[in-house]
Design an enzyme around this catalytic site. Structure first.
Site, PDB file in Angstrom:
ATOM      1  N   TYR A  21      -2.887  -5.460  12.260  1.00  0.00           N
ATOM      2  CA  TYR A  21      -3.686  -5.599  11.028  1.00  0.00           C
ATOM      3  C   TYR A  21      -5.163  -5.819  11.367  1.00  0.00           C
ATOM      4  CZ  TYR A  21      -5.049  -7.417   6.424  1.00  0.00           C
ATOM      5  OH  TYR A  21      -5.663  -7.621   5.217  1.00  0.00           O
ATOM      6  N   ASP A  31       1.217   8.752  -0.958  1.00  0.00           N
ATOM      7  CA  ASP A  31       1.182   7.944   0.258  1.00  0.00           C
ATOM      8  C   ASP A  31      -0.129   8.266   0.978  1.00  0.00           C
ATOM      9  OD1 ASP A  31       1.387   7.036   2.864  1.00  0.00           O
ATOM     10  OD2 ASP A  31       3.469   7.692   3.135  1.00  0.00           O
ATOM     11  N   ASN A  58      -8.275   1.116  -0.975  1.00  0.00           N
ATOM     12  CA  ASN A  58      -7.743  -0.249  -0.955  1.00  0.00           C
ATOM     13  C   ASN A  58      -6.387  -0.382  -0.269  1.00  0.00           C
ATOM     14  OD1 ASN A  58      -7.190  -3.077  -2.111  1.00  0.00           O
ATOM     15  ND2 ASN A  58      -5.555  -1.825  -3.006  1.00  0.00           N
TER      16      ASN A  58
HETATM   17  C1  BGC Z   1      -4.825 -11.063   4.521  1.00  0.00           C
HETATM   18  C2  BGC Z   1      -4.267 -12.319   3.914  1.00  0.00           C
HETATM   19  C3  BGC Z   1      -4.862 -13.543   4.606  1.00  0.00           C
HETATM   20  C4  BGC Z   1      -6.377 -13.448   4.621  1.00  0.00           C
HETATM   21  C5  BGC Z   1      -7.028 -14.602   5.359  1.00  0.00           C
HETATM   22  C6  BGC Z   1      -6.319 -11.118   4.462  1.00  0.00           C
HETATM   23  O1  BGC Z   1      -6.855  -9.946   4.982  1.00  0.00           O
HETATM   24  O2  BGC Z   1      -4.341  -9.939   3.802  1.00  0.00           O
HETATM   25  O3  BGC Z   1      -2.855 -12.318   4.054  1.00  0.00           O
HETATM   26  O4  BGC Z   1      -4.474 -14.730   3.945  1.00  0.00           O
HETATM   27  O5  BGC Z   1      -6.773 -12.239   5.193  1.00  0.00           O
HETATM   28  O6  BGC Z   1      -6.442 -14.840   6.610  1.00  0.00           O
END
Ligand code: BGC
Length: 266
Positions: free
Chosen positions: A165, A65, A92
């Site tokens: 994210y 992990d 990654n």
């Molecule tokens: C995400 C995807 C997304 C893409 C464009 C990536 O970083 O993991 O889920 O489709 O960005 O938005």
């Protein structure tokens, strides 16, 4: 000069599926000895390692992990025990826990930051320590180690409903460039790739059918990416063909980061 990674040891995190899997496979094809890290899916990782060995390559699969300091140390130890060194890290591993910010739990915030950002820090730190310990290996590469961070177009493009994210990927940009500034004089090369929309098993829902058509409106080049598009860029960044490339993020996005919403607008 040919693109070769012959006998270089490449460690890829999160390589049991998707982009990590494609990178590990491509690195092995280029001659690298590959450490295939996985978190919860040992089977596909072991199967990839076996496939690489059947094709005459060298590979091991190691569970760890990346958000856990001890796991990361164990992962690098396993790499060095098996292959004697580490030349390339592809950091990654990453995940999404999507929610509107007002609804986002602290746990989902922390999970994403811990894996996507802290995990890349821990792996980069372990790689730097290993590069410093082993010293130059000039018969294999001009650089004294290479780190490739997996970022995203969302290090640049804000993403409603995905604040954790996007924040993790924005963090990766300055993590990568700060490390690059710090270790360049040691001849350690540090770069990132920033994929856009790539068709992988995990995001099939967003890249196929109606959703896929809608997604294409965001991609000037007019196609959804394949994992191999990203792996090819990683190969180049890992090889001496990119020896003067340092502290750069390569966008692999068919132009998604060109703000195509401004075509005929603004
Ligand atoms: C995400 C995807 C997304 C893409 C464009 C990536 O970083 O993991 O889920 O489709 O960005 O938005």
């Amino acid at each position: 000069m040919n693109l070769t990674l012959d006998k270089q040891v490449a460690l890829v995190t999160g390589a049991s599926s998707g982009l990590g899997y494609a990178c590990a496979e491509a690195l092995a094809e280029a001659g690298a000895w590959v450490v295939i890290n996985y978190h919860s899916h040992g089977e596909p990782a072991e199967a990839l390692a076996a496939k690489i060995r059947d094709n005459g390559g060298r590979a091991i699969a190691v569970g760890a992990d990346v958000s856990q300091e001890h796991d990361v140390e164990r992962l690098f130890e396993a790499a060095v025990n098996a292959f004697g060194a580490v030349d390339v890290l592809v950091a990654n591993s990453g995940l999404q826990k999507d929610a509107a910010t007002a609804e986002m739990t602290l746990q989902d915030w922390n999970t994403v930051i811990n894996v996507n950002l802290t995990g890349q820090f821990l792996c980069a730190r372990a790689a730097l320590r290993q590069f410093q310990r082993q010293g130059p290996r000039p018969w294999l590469s001009r650089a004294h180690g290479k780190i490739i961070h997996m970022s995203s177009v969302h290090q640049l493009i804000p993403w409603a409903g995905h604040a954790n994210y996007a924040a993790s990927k924005g963090g990766i940009d300055l993590l990568m460039r700060s490390i690059a500034q710090e270790v360049g004089e040691q001849r350690i090369r540090v770069n990132a790739v920033a994929p856009g929309a790539i068709a992988t098993a995990i995001n099939a829902e967003n890249t196929q059918g109606e959703a896929g058509k809608q997604l294409l409106e965001l991609i000037p080049y007019g196609r959804i990416g394949e994992a191999r598009d990203v792996a090819n860029a990683v190969l180049w960044l890992a090889s001496d063909l990119s020896d003067y490339v340092h502290g750069t993020t390569l966008f692999i996005d068919g132009g998604m980061s060109l703000y195509p919403g401004f075509r005929g607008n603004g």
